[in-house]
Motif scaffolding. Structure first.
Motif, PDB file in Angstrom:
ATOM      1  N   TYR A 119      21.973  55.512  47.994  1.00  0.00           N
ATOM      2  CA  TYR A 119      22.953  54.555  47.466  1.00  0.00           C
ATOM      3  C   TYR A 119      23.940  54.104  48.548  1.00  0.00           C
ATOM      4  CZ  TYR A 119      26.700  52.764  44.451  1.00  0.00           C
ATOM      5  OH  TYR A 119      27.667  51.991  43.860  1.00  0.00           O
ATOM      6  N   THR A 132      21.485  49.741  43.497  1.00  0.00           N
ATOM      7  CA  THR A 132      22.494  50.310  42.580  1.00  0.00           C
ATOM      8  C   THR A 132      21.808  50.698  41.262  1.00  0.00           C
ATOM      9  OG1 THR A 132      23.146  48.216  41.559  1.00  0.00           O
ATOM     10  CG2 THR A 132      24.231  48.780  43.636  1.00  0.00           C
ATOM     11  N   MET A 150      25.913  40.594  37.954  1.00  0.00           N
ATOM     12  CA  MET A 150      25.968  40.215  39.360  1.00  0.00           C
ATOM     13  C   MET A 150      26.199  41.461  40.193  1.00  0.00           C
ATOM     14  SD  MET A 150      28.767  37.795  41.287  1.00  0.00           S
ATOM     15  CE  MET A 150      28.724  36.385  40.252  1.00  0.00           C
ATOM     16  N   ARG A 199      30.146  40.028  43.572  1.00  0.00           N
ATOM     17  CA  ARG A 199      31.334  39.812  42.715  1.00  0.00           C
ATOM     18  C   ARG A 199      32.557  39.669  43.608  1.00  0.00           C
ATOM     19  NH1 ARG A 199      30.398  43.179  37.002  1.00  0.00           N
ATOM     20  NH2 ARG A 199      28.170  43.408  37.283  1.00  0.00           N
ATOM     21  N   PHE A 225      33.974  35.415  34.076  1.00  0.00           N
ATOM     22  CA  PHE A 225      33.170  36.645  34.194  1.00  0.00           C
ATOM     23  C   PHE A 225      33.024  37.318  32.823  1.00  0.00           C
ATOM     24  CE2 PHE A 225      32.702  38.650  38.664  1.00  0.00           C
ATOM     25  CZ  PHE A 225      32.290  37.452  39.188  1.00  0.00           C
ATOM     26  N   LEU A 238      29.347  38.118  31.601  1.00  0.00           N
ATOM     27  CA  LEU A 238      28.800  39.415  32.026  1.00  0.00           C
ATOM     28  C   LEU A 238      28.312  40.244  30.843  1.00  0.00           C
ATOM     29  CD1 LEU A 238      31.417  40.769  34.611  1.00  0.00           C
ATOM     30  CD2 LEU A 238      29.008  40.294  35.100  1.00  0.00           C
ATOM     31  N   ASP A 285      28.107  43.384  31.193  1.00  0.00           N
ATOM     32  CA  ASP A 285      28.910  44.610  31.318  1.00  0.00           C
ATOM     33  C   ASP A 285      30.413  44.324  31.289  1.00  0.00           C
ATOM     34  OD1 ASP A 285      29.641  43.672  33.878  1.00  0.00           O
ATOM     35  OD2 ASP A 285      28.148  44.888  34.903  1.00  0.00           O
ATOM     36  N   SER A 304      37.823  47.099  34.262  1.00  0.00           N
ATOM     37  CA  SER A 304      37.103  46.984  35.543  1.00  0.00           C
ATOM     38  C   SER A 304      37.112  45.552  36.045  1.00  0.00           C
ATOM     39  CB  SER A 304      35.652  47.433  35.384  1.00  0.00           C
ATOM     40  OG  SER A 304      35.600  48.790  35.078  1.00  0.00           O
ATOM     41  N   ASN A 305      37.006  44.604  35.136  1.00  0.00           N
ATOM     42  CA  ASN A 305      36.965  43.207  35.547  1.00  0.00           C
ATOM     43  C   ASN A 305      38.328  42.777  36.089  1.00  0.00           C
ATOM     44  OD1 ASN A 305      35.530  40.704  35.750  1.00  0.00           O
ATOM     45  ND2 ASN A 305      36.687  39.965  34.001  1.00  0.00           N
ATOM     46  N   GLY A 315      38.769  44.404  39.427  1.00  0.00           N
ATOM     47  CA  GLY A 315      37.962  43.759  40.475  1.00  0.00           C
ATOM     48  C   GLY A 315      38.562  42.430  40.899  1.00  0.00           C
TER      49      GLY A 315
HETATM   50  P1  FAD Z   1      26.639  51.088  40.502  1.00  0.00           P
HETATM   51  O1  FAD Z   1      26.922  50.679  41.909  1.00  0.00           O
HETATM   52  O2  FAD Z   1      25.412  51.814  40.236  1.00  0.00           O
HETATM   53  O3  FAD Z   1      27.906  51.971  40.047  1.00  0.00           O
HETATM   54  C1  FAD Z   1      27.813  52.901  38.964  1.00  0.00           C
HETATM   55  C2  FAD Z   1      28.871  52.622  37.938  1.00  0.00           C
HETATM   56  O4  FAD Z   1      30.172  52.834  38.475  1.00  0.00           O
HETATM   57  C3  FAD Z   1      28.884  51.187  37.436  1.00  0.00           C
HETATM   58  O5  FAD Z   1      27.910  50.996  36.444  1.00  0.00           O
HETATM   59  C4  FAD Z   1      30.308  51.034  36.936  1.00  0.00           C
HETATM   60  O6  FAD Z   1      30.471  51.576  35.653  1.00  0.00           O
HETATM   61  C5  FAD Z   1      31.090  51.901  37.929  1.00  0.00           C
HETATM   62  N1  FAD Z   1      31.612  51.071  39.022  1.00  0.00           N
HETATM   63  C6  FAD Z   1      31.036  50.828  40.205  1.00  0.00           C
HETATM   64  N2  FAD Z   1      31.837  50.074  40.982  1.00  0.00           N
HETATM   65  C7  FAD Z   1      32.948  49.844  40.262  1.00  0.00           C
HETATM   66  C8  FAD Z   1      34.159  49.145  40.505  1.00  0.00           C
HETATM   67  N3  FAD Z   1      34.409  48.522  41.654  1.00  0.00           N
HETATM   68  N4  FAD Z   1      35.076  49.094  39.528  1.00  0.00           N
HETATM   69  C9  FAD Z   1      34.865  49.720  38.343  1.00  0.00           C
HETATM   70  N5  FAD Z   1      33.745  50.410  38.060  1.00  0.00           N
HETATM   71  C10 FAD Z   1      32.805  50.478  39.002  1.00  0.00           C
HETATM   72  N6  FAD Z   1      32.320  46.478  36.367  1.00  0.00           N
HETATM   73  C11 FAD Z   1      32.142  46.547  35.049  1.00  0.00           C
HETATM   74  O7  FAD Z   1      31.588  47.540  34.543  1.00  0.00           O
HETATM   75  N7  FAD Z   1      32.569  45.534  34.225  1.00  0.00           N
HETATM   76  C12 FAD Z   1      33.170  44.412  34.720  1.00  0.00           C
HETATM   77  O8  FAD Z   1      33.549  43.526  33.953  1.00  0.00           O
HETATM   78  C13 FAD Z   1      33.333  44.298  36.127  1.00  0.00           C
HETATM   79  N8  FAD Z   1      33.885  43.193  36.687  1.00  0.00           N
HETATM   80  C14 FAD Z   1      34.061  43.127  38.045  1.00  0.00           C
HETATM   81  C15 FAD Z   1      34.678  41.986  38.606  1.00  0.00           C
HETATM   82  C16 FAD Z   1      34.886  41.911  39.978  1.00  0.00           C
HETATM   83  C17 FAD Z   1      35.557  40.676  40.558  1.00  0.00           C
HETATM   84  C18 FAD Z   1      34.484  42.964  40.807  1.00  0.00           C
HETATM   85  C19 FAD Z   1      34.700  42.896  42.297  1.00  0.00           C
HETATM   86  C20 FAD Z   1      33.876  44.093  40.271  1.00  0.00           C
HETATM   87  C21 FAD Z   1      33.658  44.200  38.890  1.00  0.00           C
HETATM   88  N9  FAD Z   1      33.039  45.326  38.308  1.00  0.00           N
HETATM   89  C22 FAD Z   1      32.888  45.396  36.946  1.00  0.00           C
HETATM   90  C23 FAD Z   1      32.663  46.498  39.125  1.00  0.00           C
HETATM   91  C24 FAD Z   1      31.209  46.495  39.666  1.00  0.00           C
HETATM   92  O9  FAD Z   1      30.918  45.269  40.274  1.00  0.00           O
HETATM   93  C25 FAD Z   1      30.161  46.775  38.605  1.00  0.00           C
HETATM   94  O10 FAD Z   1      30.515  47.923  37.866  1.00  0.00           O
HETATM   95  C26 FAD Z   1      28.800  47.037  39.237  1.00  0.00           C
HETATM   96  O11 FAD Z   1      28.386  45.926  39.989  1.00  0.00           O
HETATM   97  C27 FAD Z   1      27.777  47.330  38.147  1.00  0.00           C
HETATM   98  O12 FAD Z   1      26.516  47.527  38.699  1.00  0.00           O
HETATM   99  P2  FAD Z   1      25.814  48.954  38.694  1.00  0.00           P
HETATM  100  O13 FAD Z   1      25.838  49.518  37.332  1.00  0.00           O
HETATM  101  O14 FAD Z   1      24.477  48.795  39.341  1.00  0.00           O
HETATM  102  O15 FAD Z   1      26.814  49.776  39.613  1.00  0.00           O
END
Ligand code: FAD
Length: 498
Positions: A245, A257, A365, A370, A392, A396, A398, A403-404, A407
């Motif tokens: 990862y 991811t 995305m 993002r 978003f 989205l 998710d 988190s949104n 971010g």
């Molecule tokens: P992985 O990389 O496998 O991470 C595992 C889990 O960790 C994710 O499923 C998520 O629950 C959590 N996670 C990882 N990175 C973050 C982070 N930066 N912030 C919070 N949690 C995180 N995540 C959301 O779940 N919902 C949203 O609405 C959301 N909006 C975002 C908006 C912006 C502008 C940005 C920059 C990030 C956002 N994220 C959001 C965080 C992150 O982009 C996503 O959680 C991630 O891309 C989901 O893909 P994954 O499950 O493969 O993540």
């Protein structure tokens, strides 16, 4: 008082009364964003209570179209929820536990409706997990007080985070919540007494949130619902990909991811189970289970906890305000043409456009993208970050407020622990760095798929403009260098004013 304090005082003020309530005909669990049977704290406690008293456990879910509206929940997310409910109803029925589903048109009626249902069923105890958004905490405070008046005990539990908000102090060991087993099977009696609850209808759609047929088919195949799917994804990720990862998580063209975010957001997977699985994998001797990858993944899951903690402690972020008040006076642009170009993935910046098209096509995305598109909107276009935050949420699968918002706050440099405002992503360099071969761009922007080599990152500046134009790909809508200077000046001025 903050909404969490309002809920805590409601629980405290009613504690004597709640403790004295005797179990009557049934114990109820109210599902919200915890749509699973395994490792669900309130469900498990409800089940134990019912078993001790020898009465049935009933579960319920209230569909609230106004809440979906107010929270801008994307249609794809609503559809995922309804599909999950059908799976959950079947799984619970195998344990003789009914899942009662009802649509409550006006969200302000939810507390009253719960009271009525509890009285109809002769139920004395209601268990539910806490949601940390402002409206939800206030609603739960009301439910606690209203039901206490009717001699019904309500227990609201922490479940969504690995470490509950408010329990993390610097220098101390955080309280990590224990995993819980499945609820226990109801005796056959439950079917005789509450038989009609096993047949409640789950709607196929919710008003203003339906998907077109083509979209529904495509998205359902992409995002199978339910907790079994979550477990399957978690196991496969831990087995094959988590160890790498740290190396692959920033490469949007690779499946580096977990794609578990929808499951963590809707509660088909508990964050504790996810972290436990990663930790178990860390003990494995398998060379694929590199601990560098595992540690980084756990720390990403911790960001999810972090943003929920921020929401609980600084609830004003729910009210369209930046976390940092000194960033309240930046002059944002509301240029419609620019915003539409961003939404549609037609900015002329290939990485931005690929990402926005991925969002529209998949309802998801990649995290790196993002950050890139959020920085581009708020800095290159100087468009109010709240418009992007909203877009978003509306798209989205998710979409999660905390988190949104976190971010967007990070990327637009207005949030807690943000990227400093003078760090402005160059979308072309981001693309060259994280999508070197251009595979991600070619996948999502078909107009550019015939462009060879590095010209794909910047076709008009690198001799591929004629082909890009012929295929209908737009020229860049801004000059990044000029836009960067404009953003620096606008932020500086805004902070001085703020
Ligand atoms: P992985 O990389 O496998 O991470 C595992 C889990 O960790 C994710 O499923 C998520 O629950 C959590 N996670 C990882 N990175 C973050 C982070 N930066 N912030 C919070 N949690 C995180 N995540 C959301 O779940 N919902 C949203 O609405 C959301 N909006 C975002 C908006 C912006 C502008 C940005 C920059 C990030 C956002 N994220 C959001 C965080 C992150 O982009 C996503 O959680 C991630 O891309 C989901 O893909 P994954 O499950 O493969 O993540």
């Amino acid at each position: 008082p903050r909404p969490i304090e309002q809920l805590n005082s409601a629980l405290q003020d009613t504690s004597r009364k709640r403790e004295s309530v005797q179990v009557k005909n049934a114990v109820v669990h109210w599902f919200k964003m915890d749509l699973r049977t395994v490792d669900n704290r309130a469900l498990f406690c409800a089940s134990q209570k019912a078993r001790e008293a020898g009465v049935p456990l009933i579960t319920m879910y209230l569909v609230s179209p106004q809440d979906f509206e107010a929270h801008l929940v994307a249609p794809i997310r609503v559809d995922f929820t309804l599909r999950t409910l059908r799976i959950l109803r079947e799984d619970l029925a195998k344990l003789n536990i009914p899942l009662y589903v009802e649509t409550v048109e006006e969200r302000k009626h939810i507390p009253v409706r719960i009271a009525e249902l509890m009285e109809t069923w002769g139920a004395s105890h209601l268990y539910t997990n806490m949601e940390y958004e402002v409206d939800e905490l206030r609603r739960e405070a009301k439910v606690v007080r209203m039901l206490a008046e009717k001699d019904i005990c309500v227990e609201v539990m922490h479940d969504a985070c690995v470490v509950p908000p408010g329990r993390l102090c610097s220098g101390s060991d955080p309280e990590v919540l224990e995993l819980c087993a499945q609820p226990l099977r109801n005796a056959e009696l439950a079917r005789r007494v509450f038989g009609q609850l096993f047949n409640s209808e789950i709607p196929m759609t919710v008003r203003n949130k339906n998907l077109a047929d083509e979209e529904a088919g495509r998205l359902r195949a992409l995002w199978p619902a339910g907790e079994h799917e979550a477990k399957k994804r978690l196991d496969a990720f831990c087995e094959h990909r988590i160890g790498h990862y740290d190396r692959k998580r920033n490469l949007p063209a690779e499946a580096g991811t977990s794609s578990l975010s929808i499951h963590l957001a809707s509660g088909t997977l508990s964050a504790r189970t996810a972290v436990r699985a990663a930790k178990d994998r860390n003990r494995s001797k398998d060379p694929n289970a590199r601990s560098e990858g595992i540690q980084v993944w756990i720390s990403e899951v911790a960001w999810r906890d972090f943003y929920k903690h921020v929401l609980v402690n600084w609830p004003y972020i729910c009210m369209n305000k930046p976390f940092k008040p000194e960033y309240s006076n930046i002059s944002w642009s509301y240029d419609k043409a620019h915003f539409v170009a961003w939404c549609e993935g037609r900015t002329g910046f290939p990485m931005v456009d690929a990402a926005m098209r991925q969002l529209r096509e998949m309802g998801w995305m990649h995290n790196r993208c993002r950050m890139v598109v959020a920085s581009f909107l708020s800095k290159d276009l100087m468009i109010d970050w709240r418009m992007g935050e909203r877009f978003f949420m509306e798209h989205l699968i998710d979409g999660d407020f905390a988190s949104n918002n976190g971010g967007w706050g990070f990327s637009a440099s207005v949030g807690v622990d943000p990227q400093p405002y003078f760090r402005i992503f160059n979308p072309t360099l981001q693309s060259e760095r994280f999508d070197k071969a251009g595979d991600y761009i070619r996948k999502w922007v078909p107009e550019l798929c015939g462009i060879k080599g590095s010209a794909v990152h910047e076709p008009y500046a690198r001799g591929a403009g004629a082909l890009a134009k012929k295929n209908g790909y737009p020229e860049p809508i801004v000059n990044h260098r000029v836009a960067r200077e404009r953003a620096l000046a606008a932020y500086k001025k805004g902070i001085e004013r703020g």
